[in-house]
Write a protein that holds these residues in place. Structure first.
Motif, mmCIF file in Angstrom:
data_model
loop_
_atom_site.group_PDB
_atom_site.id
_atom_site.type_symbol
_atom_site.label_atom_id
_atom_site.label_comp_id
_atom_site.label_asym_id
_atom_site.label_seq_id
_atom_site.Cartn_x
_atom_site.Cartn_y
_atom_site.Cartn_z
ATOM 1 N N VAL A 1 5.503 -8.085 -44.761
ATOM 2 C CA VAL A 1 4.578 -7.012 -45.135
ATOM 3 C C VAL A 1 4.251 -7.126 -46.626
ATOM 4 O O VAL A 1 5.165 -7.195 -47.453
ATOM 5 N N PRO A 2 2.971 -7.137 -46.984
ATOM 6 C CA PRO A 2 2.607 -7.326 -48.406
ATOM 7 C C PRO A 2 3.140 -6.230 -49.321
ATOM 8 O O PRO A 2 3.535 -6.506 -50.453
ATOM 9 N N ASP A 3 3.136 -4.988 -48.815
ATOM 10 C CA ASP A 3 3.586 -3.872 -49.650
ATOM 11 C C ASP A 3 4.603 -3.050 -48.852
ATOM 12 O O ASP A 3 4.262 -2.062 -48.204
ATOM 13 N N THR A 4 5.845 -3.482 -48.882
ATOM 14 C CA THR A 4 6.888 -2.781 -48.123
ATOM 15 C C THR A 4 7.106 -1.375 -48.661
ATOM 16 O O THR A 4 7.453 -0.461 -47.906
ATOM 17 N N SER A 5 6.903 -1.180 -49.944
ATOM 18 C CA SER A 5 7.086 0.148 -50.531
ATOM 19 C C SER A 5 6.094 1.141 -49.942
ATOM 20 O O SER A 5 6.460 2.280 -49.624
ATOM 21 N N ALA A 6 4.854 0.717 -49.746
ATOM 22 C CA ALA A 6 3.833 1.609 -49.193
ATOM 23 C C ALA A 6 4.140 1.948 -47.740
ATOM 24 O O ALA A 6 3.995 3.096 -47.310
ATOM 25 N N MET A 7 4.586 0.955 -46.964
ATOM 26 C CA MET A 7 4.920 1.226 -45.563
ATOM 27 C C MET A 7 6.133 2.148 -45.476
ATOM 28 O O MET A 7 6.185 3.053 -44.633
ATOM 29 N N GLY A 8 7.112 1.928 -46.331
ATOM 30 C CA GLY A 8 8.273 2.817 -46.356
ATOM 31 C C GLY A 8 7.889 4.235 -46.729
ATOM 32 O O GLY A 8 8.419 5.200 -46.176
ATOM 33 N N SER A 9 6.973 4.378 -47.670
ATOM 34 C CA SER A 9 6.503 5.712 -48.068
ATOM 35 C C SER A 9 5.775 6.403 -46.922
ATOM 36 O O SER A 9 5.894 7.617 -46.732
ATOM 37 N N LYS A 10 5.020 5.616 -46.144
ATOM 38 C CA LYS A 10 4.333 6.180 -44.979
ATOM 39 C C LYS A 10 5.349 6.659 -43.945
ATOM 40 O O LYS A 10 5.185 7.734 -43.349
ATOM 41 N N ALA A 11 6.408 5.892 -43.744
ATOM 42 C CA ALA A 11 7.464 6.315 -42.818
ATOM 43 C C ALA A 11 8.088 7.627 -43.277
ATOM 44 O O ALA A 11 8.335 8.538 -42.477
ATOM 45 N N ARG A 12 8.341 7.720 -44.560
ATOM 46 C CA ARG A 12 8.893 8.958 -45.127
ATOM 47 C C ARG A 12 7.943 10.127 -44.890
ATOM 48 O O ARG A 12 8.366 11.219 -44.497
ATOM 49 N N GLN A 13 6.659 9.923 -45.107
ATOM 50 C CA GLN A 13 5.669 10.979 -44.905
ATOM 51 C C GLN A 13 5.658 11.454 -43.456
ATOM 52 O O GLN A 13 5.626 12.667 -43.184
ATOM 53 N N VAL A 14 5.694 10.524 -42.517
ATOM 54 C CA VAL A 14 5.697 10.890 -41.096
ATOM 55 C C VAL A 14 6.962 11.674 -40.751
ATOM 56 O O VAL A 14 6.921 12.647 -39.990
ATOM 57 N N ALA A 15 8.100 11.257 -41.310
ATOM 58 C CA ALA A 15 9.346 11.991 -41.052
ATOM 59 C C ALA A 15 9.252 13.425 -41.555
ATOM 60 O O ALA A 15 9.700 14.366 -40.878
ATOM 61 N N GLU A 16 8.662 13.609 -42.718
ATOM 62 C CA GLU A 16 8.489 14.964 -43.252
ATOM 63 C C GLU A 16 7.578 15.799 -42.358
ATOM 64 O O GLU A 16 7.815 16.996 -42.163
ATOM 65 N N GLU A 17 6.555 15.171 -41.810
ATOM 66 C CA GLU A 17 5.583 15.899 -40.997
ATOM 67 C C GLU A 17 6.095 16.209 -39.596
ATOM 68 O O GLU A 17 5.816 17.277 -39.048
ATOM 69 N N ARG A 18 6.868 15.288 -38.996
ATOM 70 C CA ARG A 18 7.234 15.421 -37.583
ATOM 71 C C ARG A 18 8.695 15.798 -37.354
ATOM 72 O O ARG A 18 9.018 16.371 -36.310
ATOM 73 N N PHE A 19 9.581 15.440 -38.300
ATOM 74 C CA PHE A 19 11.005 15.507 -37.987
ATOM 75 C C PHE A 19 11.829 16.344 -38.958
ATOM 76 O O PHE A 19 13.054 16.228 -38.985
ATOM 77 N N ASP A 20 11.212 17.202 -39.750
ATOM 78 C CA ASP A 20 11.953 18.106 -40.631
ATOM 79 C C ASP A 20 12.717 19.092 -39.763
ATOM 80 O O ASP A 20 12.132 19.931 -39.075
ATOM 81 N N ASN A 21 14.048 19.004 -39.772
ATOM 82 C CA ASN A 21 14.784 19.825 -38.816
ATOM 83 C C ASN A 21 14.767 21.314 -39.144
ATOM 84 O O ASN A 21 15.015 22.136 -38.260
ATOM 85 N N ASP A 22 14.433 21.704 -40.362
ATOM 86 C CA ASP A 22 14.235 23.126 -40.625
ATOM 87 C C ASP A 22 13.014 23.637 -39.874
ATOM 88 O O ASP A 22 13.042 24.718 -39.268
ATOM 89 N N VAL A 23 11.943 22.858 -39.900
ATOM 90 C CA VAL A 23 10.721 23.223 -39.179
ATOM 91 C C VAL A 23 10.968 23.235 -37.673
ATOM 92 O O VAL A 23 10.534 24.153 -36.961
ATOM 93 N N LEU A 24 11.697 22.217 -37.186
ATOM 94 C CA LEU A 24 11.945 22.115 -35.742
ATOM 95 C C LEU A 24 12.892 23.219 -35.259
ATOM 96 O O LEU A 24 12.733 23.732 -34.145
ATOM 97 N N LEU A 25 13.872 23.589 -36.082
ATOM 98 C CA LEU A 25 14.763 24.692 -35.715
ATOM 99 C C LEU A 25 13.980 26.002 -35.618
ATOM 100 O O LEU A 25 14.173 26.788 -34.689
ATOM 101 N N ALA A 26 13.078 26.215 -36.567
ATOM 102 C CA ALA A 26 12.241 27.420 -36.522
ATOM 103 C C ALA A 26 11.350 27.416 -35.288
ATOM 104 O O ALA A 26 11.125 28.468 -34.663
ATOM 105 N N LYS A 27 10.848 26.238 -34.916
ATOM 106 C CA LYS A 27 10.019 26.140 -33.711
ATOM 107 C C LYS A 27 10.839 26.475 -32.471
ATOM 108 O O LYS A 27 10.355 27.179 -31.568
ATOM 109 N N LEU A 28 12.064 25.982 -32.404
ATOM 110 C CA LEU A 28 12.943 26.281 -31.273
ATOM 111 C C LEU A 28 13.184 27.783 -31.171
ATOM 112 O O LEU A 28 13.066 28.380 -30.081
ATOM 113 N N GLU A 29 13.516 28.407 -32.288
ATOM 114 C CA GLU A 29 13.736 29.859 -32.290
ATOM 115 C C GLU A 29 12.478 30.596 -31.857
ATOM 116 O O GLU A 29 12.551 31.568 -31.077
#
Length: 378
Positions: free
Chosen positions: A341-369
């Motif tokens: 991958v030419p820019d591994t830092s950018a792809m890693g940052s995108k992975a981090r962004q997706v995790a924040e958007e989809r997998f923040d367990n505070d947000v998911l716990l609130a959704k469950l409640e």
């Protein structure tokens, strides 16, 4: 709202999703119902152990209740006799408003009694309970009888709900809520170039031998690349032997089972997360691996398989690379593609962004409640 969390074993340090519910659901206003207690109770919650309640009379009547419950409920897991009376008293004395049964198999044991005493019950499917368990026609029948007894169903991935539906098990109030990750604690640090990590038990559905062989092939011309394995299990020794056979033992570290904080520390500095998940011969699958969600939060580029809920997490070519199950040659190529991958830092940052958007367990716990409250409000 006061919730009882139903689980099989308590306390299991690696079951971070269950422990989070026990500790934090509805502000921590919870109690625990478990099948077995290992003596470790870090949260100090009121505790009921189902399998400690067999009196002498219950032992005598055990064969009858086994046959009765199998005929009526398609499962013999249900409490009876004194154990049933004590559990009903526990729910009443603790003023339990709702039960969340972690794993569908736990709901089989708790739902009939919950209905009898008027406590709404939900369940959470996470992997084995909606894959391997469904290989049994008796479990399929038990789940079909279970559905009308539940107020709602949660699953860590759409894959598991679809798998249940393929076996005729459906609930009109079903929701996908991944286990999630603490994105505040799991965050990137400076990455070690060409560092790879695999986390999980050394079992068939994790395919560690395939992961190792593909790493060795993909890095044949990259002697600086390193692979760390965290976990133990029956395939650990064969994997260690293969590392020696392939001549990469000096580039592969086997850490064994590690505390969650240690896993986090290694993930934070790892550049690539590798996991060749497959469906085991007994039908066992992942749900949506927590380790992949944690790796994304740590800014790792993931190389994995189109298995279970993994494609629901990884956007191919954007946050990682996926191949079909058992495609060892493809997995080798995917690891090589990740390294290129030419820019591994950018792809890693995108992975981090997706995790924040989809997998923040505070947000998911609130959704469950919110979904539980919405259902009970109806």
């Amino acid at each position: 709202m006061r919730a009882a969390i139903g689980t099989s074993d308590y306390h299991v340090s690696g079951e971070t999703f269950i422990n989070r519910h026990i500790n934090l659901l509805f502000g921590g206003d919870t109690a625990v119902i478990c099948g077995r207690f290992n003596g470790d109770d870090p949260y100090g919650k009121p505790l009921f152990v189902r399998r400690e309640r067999l009196s002498g009379l219950d032992l005598l009547s055990f064969p009858f209740w086994t046959l009765w419950n199998r005929a009526r409920h398609s499962t013999s897991r249900l409490p009876f006799g004194r154990g049933k009376r004590d559990l009903a008293a526990f729910l009443r004395d603790q003023r339990i408003d709702v039960i969340l049964a972690e794993f569908g198999t736990q709901a089989l044991a708790l739902a009939p009694l919950a209905n009898e005493v008027g406590v709404p019950i939900f369940t959470y499917y996470r992997g084995t309970d909606a894959s391997k368990a469904l290989q049994s026609p008796r479990i399929q029948a038990a789940y079909a009888k279970l559905m009308p007894r539940l107020a709602g169903v949660f699953s860590v991935s759409q894959f598991l709900l679809d798998n249940l539906a393929r076996h005729g098990v459906r609930h009109r109030n079903a929701h996908v809520i991944p286990s999630g990750v603490d994105v505040r604690r799991f965050a990137p640090t400076e990455k070690v170039p060409l560092s790879c990590l695999a986390v999980g038990r050394f079992v068939e559905k994790k395919a560690p031998l395939t992961t190792l062989r593909s790493f060795a092939e993909a890095t044949a011309q990259r002697p600086e690349a390193r692979l760390d394995f965290i976990g133990d299990g029956p395939l650990l020794s064969p994997t260690q032997a293969l590392a020696a056979e392939l001549g990469v033992a000096n580039r592969v570290t086997f850490h064994g089972s590690q505390p969650h904080d240690r896993v986090r520390e290694i993930l934070q500095r790892t550049q690539f997360f590798v996991q060749h998940s497959v469906t085991a011969a007994d039908g066992n699958t992942e749900g949506l691996p927590t380790a992949i969600q944690e790796a994304m939060a740590c800014g790792c580029i993931t190389v994995s398989t189109r298995h279970a809920g993994i494609p629901e997490a990884i956007d191919e070519g954007e946050t990682g690379f996926l191949v079909d199950e058992h495609d060892a040659a493809g997995f080798t190529r995917a690891i090589a593609a990740a390294f290129a991958v030419p820019d591994t830092s950018a792809m890693g940052s995108k992975a981090r962004q997706v995790a924040e958007e989809r997998f923040d367990n505070d947000v998911l716990l609130a959704k469950l409640e919110r979904e539980i409250r919405r259902t009970l409000g109806q």
